[in-house]
Design a protein around this motif. Structure first.
Motif, PDB file in Angstrom:
ATOM      1  N   HIS A 117       0.702  -1.184  -0.068  1.00 12.14           N
ATOM      2  CA  HIS A 117      -0.129  -0.058   0.097  1.00 12.14           C
ATOM      3  C   HIS A 117       0.689   1.150  -0.068  1.00 12.14           C
ATOM      4  N   ALA A 327      -2.908  -3.007   5.438  1.00  6.46           N
ATOM      5  CA  ALA A 327      -3.021  -3.946   4.490  1.00  6.46           C
ATOM      6  C   ALA A 327      -3.978  -4.590   5.022  1.00  6.46           C
ATOM      7  N   ALA A 333      -6.798   1.588   3.449  1.00  7.58           N
ATOM      8  CA  ALA A 333      -5.685   1.909   2.743  1.00  7.58           C
ATOM      9  C   ALA A 333      -5.824   1.951   1.152  1.00  7.58           C
ATOM     10  N   PHE A 335      -4.172   0.839  -2.056  1.00  5.64           N
ATOM     11  CA  PHE A 335      -3.052  -0.188  -2.571  1.00  5.64           C
ATOM     12  C   PHE A 335      -2.359   0.596  -3.895  1.00  5.64           C
TER      13      PHE A 335
END
Ligand code: TYM
Length: 452
Positions: A117, A327, A333, A335
């Protein structure tokens, strides 16, 4: 009209459960969480407190000035903005560089999934800049073993789909390609996974280090208990001795002196590897490992200098400054594999706002960029200092609205992630294997006081 989400004074995030109420701030390799107040609201991570608690040193203006004087270059934005905010012995690394012209850089990644991420890129972007500036060898450790053991532990020992040891090796390969796409110089970079590389002198360092750490010490540092699997308890020794250049004789032009086709008399020269200093850039969650190695490095048969550290804050979760982008929580997050549309939706929908409740109030009272997630992300990724200052001032005065800040953030992140994805698509299996081949690295400078 730009959308205005709920107001920006902390608390940002509600705690998950009743028993978290009143919980203290907890930062270690397996937990990153701000304090939870009695009403159940998670507070921003208190980095000043962390400096005291961990006993690290703040990175000061003097460090910046010396760094720029030694390298002759402007410090990276992450350092200029004190997002890398603390250190241990950073001065000593600059001393060693001035004296011998080099040191070893070491960093790593625990491949918990197939894509990194945005937060994971922070130490890597900074490390790349250091490598380019100093022209030094770099080792990058992929801890497939750690993530396997940790996941199995989390699942109470049960084996789950996609979480076999082999799966983590696959994730490691994907992550290595991500790391390569960030632009490391193949001549001076060695990337490895524990499952593939551990052996030789490295493993002898591991055993020796394991003998220096008791169960109680490992439990104290990482919060282990009686039901933690023994693999995870012992794992830390591997991440610790990975900081010793003597774990990687090949990179400095040696073989392991115990290798069948090698001369045992090389042992004396190999010892000189123990005198090469190491600098570790990472976020501060990894510090407990390196406190452990610093406390013991002079107790090894070949004593090593204490590894130096340069430590960053956490790129916050989309939900706000009380936790890190993680993650294991996809909504927290962005990514590196996210599409432009996904980035846009995540920022617009989930990024915590430091704006006011109504447009009128925002114009009158101004917003709070300190807790605004879109602004925070810009402070990590926007290169232009003047523009960042301008955004800050205009948000505070109420001239700039939350929606506008989000648009600027989306544009910047999209540019960064798209350029990354273009490079990533071109990284081949052969290229990955070239970085993973143990070989003599090419860099300038005399690596050690003992001149191996
Ligand atoms: P891992 O995979 O949890 O994290 C990889 C690197 O990213 C940093 N990091 C972050 N930085 C900024 N914002 C965030 N939200 C964020 N989340 C993670 C971590 O501090 C780390 O630098 N056990 C390690 C792998 C490792 C390692 C090392 C890391 C092995 N040797 C030496 C650093 C240095 C791990 O699981 O990292």
């Amino acid at each position: 009209m730009a959308s205005l989400a709920a107001v920006g004074a902390l608390p940002a995030v509600a705690a998950q459960s009743e028993d978290q109420k009143g919980a203290k701030q907890q930062i270690d390799p397996y937990n990153v969480a701000g304090e939870v107040d009695d009403a159940g609201n998670v507070q921003a991570i208190d980095y000043d407190y962390l400096i005291q608690e961990f006993g690290v040193q703040p990175l000061t203006e003097q460090h910046l000035q010396r760094f720029e004087a030694v390298t002759g270059k402007k410090a990276h934005r992450l350092m200029r903005r004190k997002l890398f905010f603390s250190h241990r012995d950073f001065d000593k690394i600059l001393d060693a560089y001035e004296q011998y012209g080099t040191f070893m850089l070491y960093t790593g990644r625990g491949p918990s999934s197939g894509s990194m991420h945005l937060g994971h890129t922070v130490p890597f972007l900074f490390t790349k800049e250091l490598q380019d500036m100093f022209d030094v060898p770099l080792v990058i450790m992929l801890t497939d073993d750690e993530k396997y053991l940790y996941t199995r532990n989390k699942n109470d020992g049960h084996q789950k789909a996609g979480a076999a040891a082999d799966d983590f090796l696959d994730y490691a390969y994907e992550n290595i390609k991500d790391i390569i796409a960030l632009g490391f110089d193949p001549k001076k970079t060695f990337i490895y996974t524990d499952y593939e590389y551990l052996g030789g002198h490295y493993y002898r360092n591991v055993s020796e280090f394991e003998s220096l750490v008791t169960f109680n010490q490992a439990s104290g540092a990482f919060g282990f208990g009686g039901s933690t699997n023994i693999g995870l308890i012992a794992y830390g020794a591997k991440q610790c001795v990975a900081a010793f250049p003597s774990s990687y004789p090949d990179l400095f032009g040696y073989k392991d002196y115990r290798a069948p086709d090698y001369d045992v008399s090389a042992k004396r020269r190999h010892k000189a590897l123990a005198s090469i200093p190491t600098l570790i850039p990472c976020a501060i969650d990894q510090e407990p490992y390196f406190r452990m190695v610093r406390d013991r490095s002079d107790r090894m048969t070949d004593p090593h200098p204490k590894p130096a550290l340069i430590l960053s804050k956490f790129l916050t979760a989309l939900q706000g400054p009380g936790g890190k982008m993680s993650a294991s929580d996809p909504n927290s997050a962005i990514f590196m594999s996210d599409t432009t549309k996904e980035i846009k939706t995540k920022i617009n929908k989930h990024a915590f706002s430091g704006g006011r409740e109504s447009l009128e109030e925002h114009r009158r009272l101004g917003g709070n960029p300190d807790v605004d997630v879109a602004y925070t992300y810009l402070s990590y990724f926007l290169e232009d200092d003047a523009e960042l200052e301008d955004l800050n001032a205009k948000y505070r005065s109420g001239e700039l609205l939350t929606g506008e800040m989000k648009q600027r953030c989306i544009a910047e992140l999209t540019t960064f992630v798209s350029a990354f994805q273009e490079r990533r698509a071109k990284v081949t299996h052969e290229e990955m294997r070239a970085y993973m081949k143990p070989r003599k690295l090419e860099y300038s400078g005399n690596p050690s006081p003992k001149n191996p």
